[in-house]
Design an enzyme around this catalytic site. Structure first.
Site, short mmCIF file in Angstrom:
data_model
loop_
_atom_site.label_atom_id
_atom_site.label_comp_id
_atom_site.label_asym_id
_atom_site.label_seq_id
_atom_site.Cartn_x
_atom_site.Cartn_y
_atom_site.Cartn_z
N ASP A 212 11.67 6.88 3.35
CA ASP A 212 13.08 6.81 2.91
C ASP A 212 13.36 8.16 3.06
OD1 ASP A 212 13.97 3.87 2.18
OD2 ASP A 212 11.68 4.30 1.50
N GLU B 274 0.83 -1.08 0.10
CA GLU B 274 -0.07 -0.09 -0.08
C GLU B 274 0.87 1.46 -0.03
OE1 GLU B 274 -3.47 0.87 -0.17
OE2 GLU B 274 -3.43 -1.17 -1.00
N GLY B 275 1.88 1.47 0.48
CA GLY B 275 3.06 2.33 0.63
C GLY B 275 3.19 2.72 -0.92
N HIS B 276 3.73 1.76 -1.70
CA HIS B 276 4.06 1.89 -3.00
C HIS B 276 2.83 2.54 -3.92
CE1 HIS B 276 7.03 -1.50 -2.32
NE2 HIS B 276 7.75 -0.48 -2.71
N VAL C 36 2.97 5.40 4.62
CA VAL C 36 1.94 4.32 4.95
C VAL C 36 2.29 3.46 6.09
CG1 VAL C 36 0.08 2.71 4.03
CG2 VAL C 36 1.08 4.90 2.77
N SER D 291 6.91 -1.98 4.39
CA SER D 291 8.04 -2.13 3.82
C SER D 291 8.06 -3.51 3.19
CB SER D 291 9.12 -2.20 4.76
OG SER D 291 10.37 -2.73 4.28
N SER D 292 8.75 -3.65 1.89
CA SER D 292 8.63 -4.87 1.25
C SER D 292 9.58 -5.69 2.21
CB SER D 292 9.72 -5.02 0.06
OG SER D 292 8.78 -3.84 -0.96
N ARG D 293 10.35 -5.49 3.12
CA ARG D 293 11.25 -6.10 4.05
C ARG D 293 10.37 -6.68 5.14
NH1 ARG D 293 15.49 -2.52 2.11
NH2 ARG D 293 16.98 -4.14 0.95
P1 AMP Z 1 11.30 0.69 -2.59
O1 AMP Z 1 10.33 -0.19 -3.53
O2 AMP Z 1 11.49 -0.05 -1.19
O3 AMP Z 1 12.58 1.06 -3.21
O4 AMP Z 1 10.24 1.90 -2.58
C1 AMP Z 1 9.84 2.60 -3.69
C2 AMP Z 1 9.19 3.80 -3.12
O5 AMP Z 1 8.25 3.62 -2.30
C3 AMP Z 1 10.38 4.95 -2.42
O6 AMP Z 1 10.17 6.11 -2.71
C4 AMP Z 1 9.79 4.54 -0.86
O7 AMP Z 1 10.04 5.69 -0.25
C5 AMP Z 1 8.27 4.19 -1.27
N1 AMP Z 1 7.63 3.77 0.20
C6 AMP Z 1 8.13 2.33 0.60
N2 AMP Z 1 7.39 2.10 1.50
C7 AMP Z 1 6.70 3.30 2.01
C8 AMP Z 1 5.47 3.34 2.89
N3 AMP Z 1 5.35 2.59 3.81
N4 AMP Z 1 4.93 4.63 2.91
C9 AMP Z 1 5.10 5.46 1.88
N5 AMP Z 1 6.26 5.54 0.94
C10 AMP Z 1 6.83 4.09 0.82
#
Ligand code: AMP
Length: 282
Positions: A150, A35-37, A176, A185-187
């Site tokens: 991030d 949901e963050g993405h 989010v 987080s994906s992690r």
């Molecule tokens: P990543 O796939 O982890 O590289 O994240 C891709 C983008 O999604 C980056 O700009 C992150 O900051 C954003 N992102 C990851 N998790 C969240 C979250 N929980 N809430 C908002 N944005 C997020």
């Protein structure tokens, strides 16, 4: 929705959008979408005529002892989610596409890249700045969307865009969280049920510092002490850093007089997690 795996196809598709005088938004991701993405995608949909999402687990931002090989890859599901969000373009290149044999060029945002996560993850932000600048050149977006989760990455991208005159507007989107406060987080998928509970220490540490701040404390060292103390009570979560810094320069501050970033990173088992809040006086 069209999916492209080569630089030239993606560039052509994005240029066709520009030629039709449509605004183009880019959401860079490493996939394993949550949901963050999707909140970034929705912000982009609201703002731009056409949205491109990149899915690329970027090897240059992982250290040799990090989780590149086991990083979650859920491409089919990611595409289904993006289709539902009515995304126009997905760019999912291979590492060979993005890094041709013999490439020797890096984008280094000096100073900022060695702070916060950059201190414990040497070279991480060189990989981030390099891949994001490549994505900007390939997609040529009008606006690019990044998560505040991030926070150091966001500061570094903003500085890079300013220093190198990228013709792109950077939009930051709020963190989010899961219902219990854990930042998505994906992690998080690495965590066992027990670790998932322990991981709440990050959020708790930020809230403890925020509480003291709300009660009038402006001394950064005292706020860091309060936040860090949570990790003494939760030995299953190993603190990497708890810092109070300027959100643009990422330099530590002593007294909080303006908008300030309070950021934490910790290991739960082998999983490194990050979170942050912004403290604003008045
Ligand atoms: P990543 O796939 O982890 O590289 O994240 C891709 C983008 O999604 C980056 O700009 C992150 O900051 C954003 N992102 C990851 N998790 C969240 C979250 N929980 N809430 C908002 N944005 C997020």
């Amino acid at each position: 929705m069209r999916i492209y795996s080569t630089v030239s196809e993606a560039r052509d598709a994005c240029r066709r959008t520009g030629a039709r005088r449509k605004s183009l938004g880019l959401v860079p991701t490493m996939g394993a979408l949550h949901e963050g993405h999707l909140s970034l995608v929705r912000a982009a949909k609201k703002r731009c005529d056409m949205v491109a999402v990149s899915i690329f687990v970027n090897p240059t931002q992982f250290g040799p002892a990090e989780d590149l090989a086991k990083y979650p890859r859920t491409f089919e599901r990611d595409c289904q989610l993006l289709e539902k969000e009515d995304v126009g373009i997905v760019f999912a290149p291979s590492a060979e596409q993005m890094y041709p044999n013999g490439d020797v060029t890096w984008v280094k945002v000096e100073g900022l890249s060695d702070r916060l996560d950059g201190r414990s993850r040497k070279g991480h932000f060189y990989g981030v700045a390099t891949v994001v600048s490549k994505l900007f050149h390939i997609v040529e977006p009008d606006v690019a969307f990044f998560g505040e989760k991030d926070a150091a990455q966001l500061a570094i991208i903003r500085r890079m865009v300013r220093d190198l005159d990228f013709p792109v507007e950077i939009v930051a989107c709020p963190i989010v969280r899961e219902p219990d406060g854990l930042a998505m987080s994906s992690r998080n998928t690495y965590l066992s049920a027990d670790q998932r509970m322990r991981a709440l220490a990050l959020r708790r540490s930020l809230l403890r510092a925020e509480e003291k701040f709300a009660a009038g404390e402006r001394d950064a060292a005292k706020l860091v002490g309060a936040g860090s103390s949570v990790f003494a009570e939760e030995p299953q979560a190993r603190l990497d850093y708890f810092e109070i810094v300027d959100p643009d320069s990422l330099e530590p501050v002593e007294k909080i007089t303006g908008r300030t970033l309070c950021a934490v990173a910790a290991y739960v088992g082998n999983t490194r997690l990050i979170d942050n809040i912004v403290l604003t006086p008045g």
